[in-house]
Design an enzyme around this catalytic site. Structure first.
Site, mmCIF file in Angstrom:
data_model
loop_
_atom_site.group_PDB
_atom_site.id
_atom_site.type_symbol
_atom_site.label_atom_id
_atom_site.label_comp_id
_atom_site.label_asym_id
_atom_site.label_seq_id
_atom_site.Cartn_x
_atom_site.Cartn_y
_atom_site.Cartn_z
ATOM 1 N N GLY A 132 0.804 -1.215 0.000
ATOM 2 C CA GLY A 132 0.000 0.000 0.000
ATOM 3 C C GLY A 132 0.839 1.267 0.000
ATOM 4 O O GLY A 132 1.880 1.346 -0.658
ATOM 5 N N VAL A 133 0.388 2.227 0.774
ATOM 6 C CA VAL A 133 1.044 3.530 0.793
ATOM 7 C C VAL A 133 2.469 3.424 1.355
ATOM 8 O O VAL A 133 3.382 4.136 0.918
ATOM 9 C CB VAL A 133 0.159 4.559 1.550
ATOM 10 C CG1 VAL A 133 0.102 4.306 3.031
ATOM 11 C CG2 VAL A 133 0.634 5.972 1.261
ATOM 12 N N ASP A 134 2.663 2.516 2.296
ATOM 13 C CA ASP A 134 3.979 2.287 2.905
ATOM 14 C C ASP A 134 4.991 1.873 1.823
ATOM 15 O O ASP A 134 6.094 2.449 1.722
ATOM 16 C CB ASP A 134 3.815 1.171 3.947
ATOM 17 C CG ASP A 134 4.991 1.040 4.900
ATOM 18 O OD1 ASP A 134 5.913 1.880 4.828
ATOM 19 O OD2 ASP A 134 4.983 0.099 5.713
ATOM 20 N N THR B 284 -7.328 2.325 6.655
ATOM 21 C CA THR B 284 -8.538 1.944 5.893
ATOM 22 C C THR B 284 -8.239 1.094 4.656
ATOM 23 O O THR B 284 -9.154 0.787 3.890
ATOM 24 C CB THR B 284 -9.358 3.181 5.456
ATOM 25 O OG1 THR B 284 -8.615 3.927 4.484
ATOM 26 C CG2 THR B 284 -9.702 4.061 6.638
HETATM 27 P P1 ADP Z 1 -3.209 0.416 6.177
HETATM 28 O O1 ADP Z 1 -2.363 -0.829 6.313
HETATM 29 O O2 ADP Z 1 -2.941 1.426 7.266
HETATM 30 O O3 ADP Z 1 -4.654 0.099 5.999
HETATM 31 P P2 ADP Z 1 -2.839 0.876 3.280
HETATM 32 O O4 ADP Z 1 -1.599 1.397 2.637
HETATM 33 O O5 ADP Z 1 -3.248 -0.514 2.988
HETATM 34 O O6 ADP Z 1 -2.626 1.137 4.856
HETATM 35 O O7 ADP Z 1 -4.052 1.836 2.932
HETATM 36 C C1 ADP Z 1 -4.250 3.106 3.487
HETATM 37 C C2 ADP Z 1 -4.818 4.046 2.435
HETATM 38 O O8 ADP Z 1 -3.735 4.544 1.617
HETATM 39 C C3 ADP Z 1 -5.810 3.397 1.463
HETATM 40 O O9 ADP Z 1 -6.890 4.315 1.244
HETATM 41 C C4 ADP Z 1 -4.981 3.255 0.186
HETATM 42 O O10 ADP Z 1 -5.788 3.278 -0.993
HETATM 43 C C5 ADP Z 1 -4.134 4.501 0.266
HETATM 44 N N1 ADP Z 1 -2.947 4.603 -0.591
HETATM 45 C C6 ADP Z 1 -2.236 3.623 -1.219
HETATM 46 N N2 ADP Z 1 -1.209 4.170 -1.909
HETATM 47 C C7 ADP Z 1 -1.273 5.524 -1.721
HETATM 48 C C8 ADP Z 1 -0.518 6.641 -2.182
HETATM 49 N N3 ADP Z 1 0.544 6.499 -2.974
HETATM 50 N N4 ADP Z 1 -0.887 7.899 -1.766
HETATM 51 C C9 ADP Z 1 -1.955 8.067 -0.955
HETATM 52 N N5 ADP Z 1 -2.701 7.053 -0.480
HETATM 53 C C10 ADP Z 1 -2.367 5.802 -0.866
#
Ligand code: ADP
Length: 169
Positions: free
Chosen positions: A32-34, A118
């Site tokens: 994901g975002v991480d 989320t």
């Molecule tokens: P968590 O494990 O905290 O749920 P996720 O990364 O799976 O974290 O998702 C958290 C949110 O970040 C989701 O709404 C996802 O769609 C979003 N996301 C993923 N990539 C990015 C990005 N590059 N920039 C912003 N938001 C993102």
């Protein structure tokens, strides 16, 4: 509340003093975002995160932004949703509050958050958006340092949810 807004976009591309990473407790990257933040920042970010030896849920740690346009990255593991009876609401509020505190201590004026918990962590979106927006709003009311907070939402459904909560303020 014009110091808090929601936009749709990719948080790795925003020009702010600090972006927040929805990390996991290892702080060593994930999906994901991480994953996107670690890829965009480059290997320096991973090396910096190694030094923390992890981070408990709801707390936050700060590093430089390396190859990102943002100067800093604030890493916070949000709660994994179970059933709502395991302190999830308070832990999510802690993630926002502790990230904002750390931003303030590092004299950051502009901050961008993703929608913490989320995605893979499955926190219900409307409930998470309500907690995020009220926690940020309360913090901004008392802050002399932070000028602007952006919720950077990756998809239109997430954006609509945060916009609705901001309109209620
Ligand atoms: P968590 O494990 O905290 O749920 P996720 O990364 O799976 O974290 O998702 C958290 C949110 O970040 C989701 O709404 C996802 O769609 C979003 N996301 C993923 N990539 C990015 C990005 N590059 N920039 C912003 N938001 C993102």
């Amino acid at each position: 509340m014009n110091r808090l807004k929601a936009i749709q976009g990719d948080i790795t591309k925003v020009h702010v003093d600090a972006i927040v990473n929805a990390a996991n407790t290892t702080l060593l990257g994930g999906g994901g975002v991480d994953g996107a933040i670690h890829r965009a920042a480059g290997p320096g970010l991973y090396a910096a995160c190694l030094k923390f030896h992890g981070c408990p849920t709801g707390e936050a740690r700060i590093t430089h932004g390396f190859r990102l346009p943002a100067e800093y990255v604030i890493h916070t593991p949000g709660p994994i949703w179970r059933d709502g009876n395991h302190g999830e609401d308070e832990l999510l509020a802690n993630s926002y509050r502790n990230s904002l505190k750390l931003a303030e201590e590092n004299n950051c004026h502009t901050i961008a958050f993703p929608s913490i918990s989320t995605g893979v962590y499955a926190f219900p979106l409307e409930r998470a958006a309500h907690i995020a927006v009220t926690t940020i709003h309360n913090f901004l009311r008392d802050s002399q340092v932070i000028d602007e907070v952006e919720m950077v939402c990756f998809d239109p459904v997430t954006l609509a949810s945060y916009q609705r909560e901001i309109e209620k303020l």
